[in-house]
Scaffold this active site. Structure first.
Site, PDB file in Angstrom:
ATOM      1  N   SER A  34       0.800  -1.228   0.000  1.00 14.99           N
ATOM      2  CA  SER A  34       0.000   0.000   0.000  1.00 14.99           C
ATOM      3  C   SER A  34       0.831   1.274   0.000  1.00 14.99           C
ATOM      4  O   SER A  34       0.317   2.340  -0.328  1.00 14.99           O
ATOM      5  CB  SER A  34      -0.942   0.015   1.209  1.00 14.99           C
ATOM      6  OG  SER A  34      -0.211  -0.103   2.420  1.00 14.99           O
ATOM      7  N   ASP A 342      -4.261   7.598   8.377  1.00 12.44           N
ATOM      8  CA  ASP A 342      -5.414   6.790   8.790  1.00 12.44           C
ATOM      9  C   ASP A 342      -5.081   5.736   9.845  1.00 12.44           C
ATOM     10  O   ASP A 342      -5.830   4.799  10.051  1.00 12.44           O
ATOM     11  CB  ASP A 342      -6.031   6.093   7.572  1.00 12.44           C
ATOM     12  CG  ASP A 342      -5.060   5.143   6.878  1.00 12.44           C
ATOM     13  OD1 ASP A 342      -3.926   4.967   7.380  1.00 12.44           O
ATOM     14  OD2 ASP A 342      -5.436   4.574   5.826  1.00 12.44           O
ATOM     15  N   HIS A 345      -1.256   4.339   7.489  1.00 17.74           N
ATOM     16  CA  HIS A 345      -0.556   4.979   6.370  1.00 17.74           C
ATOM     17  C   HIS A 345      -0.289   6.445   6.683  1.00 17.74           C
ATOM     18  O   HIS A 345      -0.941   7.037   7.547  1.00 17.74           O
ATOM     19  CB  HIS A 345      -1.389   4.846   5.093  1.00 17.74           C
ATOM     20  CG  HIS A 345      -1.783   3.437   4.786  1.00 17.74           C
ATOM     21  ND1 HIS A 345      -3.031   2.930   5.091  1.00 17.74           N
ATOM     22  CD2 HIS A 345      -1.081   2.418   4.228  1.00 17.74           C
ATOM     23  CE1 HIS A 345      -3.091   1.659   4.727  1.00 17.74           C
ATOM     24  NE2 HIS A 345      -1.921   1.323   4.206  1.00 17.74           N
TER      25      HIS A 345
END
Length: 387
Positions: A34, A342, A345
């Site tokens: 990610s 979040d 991240h």
């Protein structure tokens, strides 16, 4: 007068040489999770019946793209800043609508990174009772890349030239091998035993890419996961961990990341000895990030480094039951004053600091900007994209 049929190819050759000379690398080939996914999970979700991940909804993407793109941030990622600095368009996901467009035609590259991806195949984790929700390990991504070669180059020699001219970004990858296990309840001591397996998998992929013709590879280490709002929440109030007084981060988890990074660097040194003509660049994401965890105000993070901008409440604004983008979550008004986006991240602003430290600064071994001098890089600013 020259034959007009020969003029256009010659001009295109000159143009391509000029682009390569000025931008160092005409294309980027990316793998990872990610931290580098520019939309592959979004494409995967659109083609399946599974519930769409929360990062496909606002406020993800609000800062730069004005919409969610599948990136796990409020804006751009490190790979986006790298592409901009090289004067390239943002790198599209391999599974997107542009999958079949030739890399050579685009002159930009392709991204195989998938949010949630691990270095190790899912079978490794399943044998240990850990469920992996993204079946897109590094080996799977490398398989996608090799399968695509027949569509992006016409011969083995052409493929070697394309790959050799490209900047290969190997992640970050490996962090999720630890994340999935820790969240599943595995002890830090047990997860530490995964490290040699993870590193050997990364090294195997690096060697395979070198055999395919790669000449410049950037291999990032892991971030300081002990500074993650998610882990600070999971271990909140626990007597099992100790905290760094200077940062508030969890010492044992950061030591796990440091162990991974030391093991990786040792293996990369061995590859350099075997392939002295290949640029094997270690990217020190850990210490690049520790700059703002130690001194957040110095980098403009006036709302601190540990509390998430977008989340479900609690001391670090992270709640594993209320994801960012959930109707019950809240999002800050100024993401650029936060390090953490979040819980898991980082914000675009934090990724920009890491990018500048790595690709324009001293946080690589050897120095990236010695291969591609800063003076040759494009200014990273208001580049826009329709992705």
């Amino acid at each position: 007068m020259a034959n007009s049929s020969n003029v256009f190819p010659f001009l295109m050759f000159l143009l391509s040489c000029n682009v390569y000379a000025n931008a160092c690398y005409p294309s980027i080939i990316s793998f990872g999770d990610s931290l580098a996914d520019t939309g592959n999970v979004k494409e995967m979700a659109s083609k399946s019946n599974v519930h769409a991940p929360h990062f496909l909804f606002p406020p993800y993407g609000e800062t730069f793209f004005n919409k969610p793109t599948g990136r796990c941030s409020n804006g751009r990622l490190i790979i986006d800043f790298v592409a901009e600095s090289l004067g390239l368009p943002l790198i599209p996901p391999s599974l997107g609508s542009k999958t079949n467009v030739h890399v050579t035609g685009l002159g930009q590259g392709v991204n195989y990174a998938v949010a949630g991806a691990t270095a190790l195949d899912s079978s490794f984790h399943e044998e240990r009772g850990v469920e992996i929700w993204t079946n897109a390990s590094l080996g799977v991504q490398l398989g996608w890349f090799k399968d695509s070669l027949s569509s992006i180059c016409s011969s083995v020699a052409d493929c070697r030239q394309l790959i050799g001219q490209s900047l290969v970004l190997m992640g970050e990858i490996g962090g999720n091998d630890y994340n999935h296990a820790l969240v599943a309840g595995k002890s830090i001591d047990e997860v530490e035993t995964y490290v040699p397996f993870v590193i050997n998998t990364i090294v195997s992929a690096v060697n395979e890419l070198i055999e395919l013709g790669a000449e410049t590879l950037v291999i990032p280490g892991n971030l300081p996961i002990g500074c993650s709002a998610a882990y600070l929440t999971i271990f909140y109030g626990s007597s099992e961990v100790q905290y760094d007084n200077s940062t508030g981060c969890i010492i044992t988890l950061n030591k796990l990341a440091e162990y991974h990074n030391e093991f990786l660097q040792k293996k990369l040194h061995q590859i350099r000895e075997l392939h002295p003509d290949v640029n094997i660049i270690y990217a020190d994401y850990y210490n690049a990030a520790m700059q703002f965890f130690r001194s957040p105000n110095k980098y403009g993070f006036t709302n601190g480094a540990l509390k998430a901008c977008c989340g479900g409440g609690g001391p670090f604004n992270y709640n594993p039951s209320i994801d960012c983008a959930d109707p019950a979550s809240t999002s800050c008004a100024q993401p650029d004053t936060y390090v953490n986006w979040d819980g898991l991240h980082l914000t675009e602003a934090a990724y920009r600091v890491i990018f500048k430290s790595i690709f324009e600064g001293s946080y690589t071994t050897p120095r990236f900007n010695a291969l591609c001098p800063t003076s040759m890089l494009q200014g990273v600013g208001g580049f826009s994209s329709s992705i």
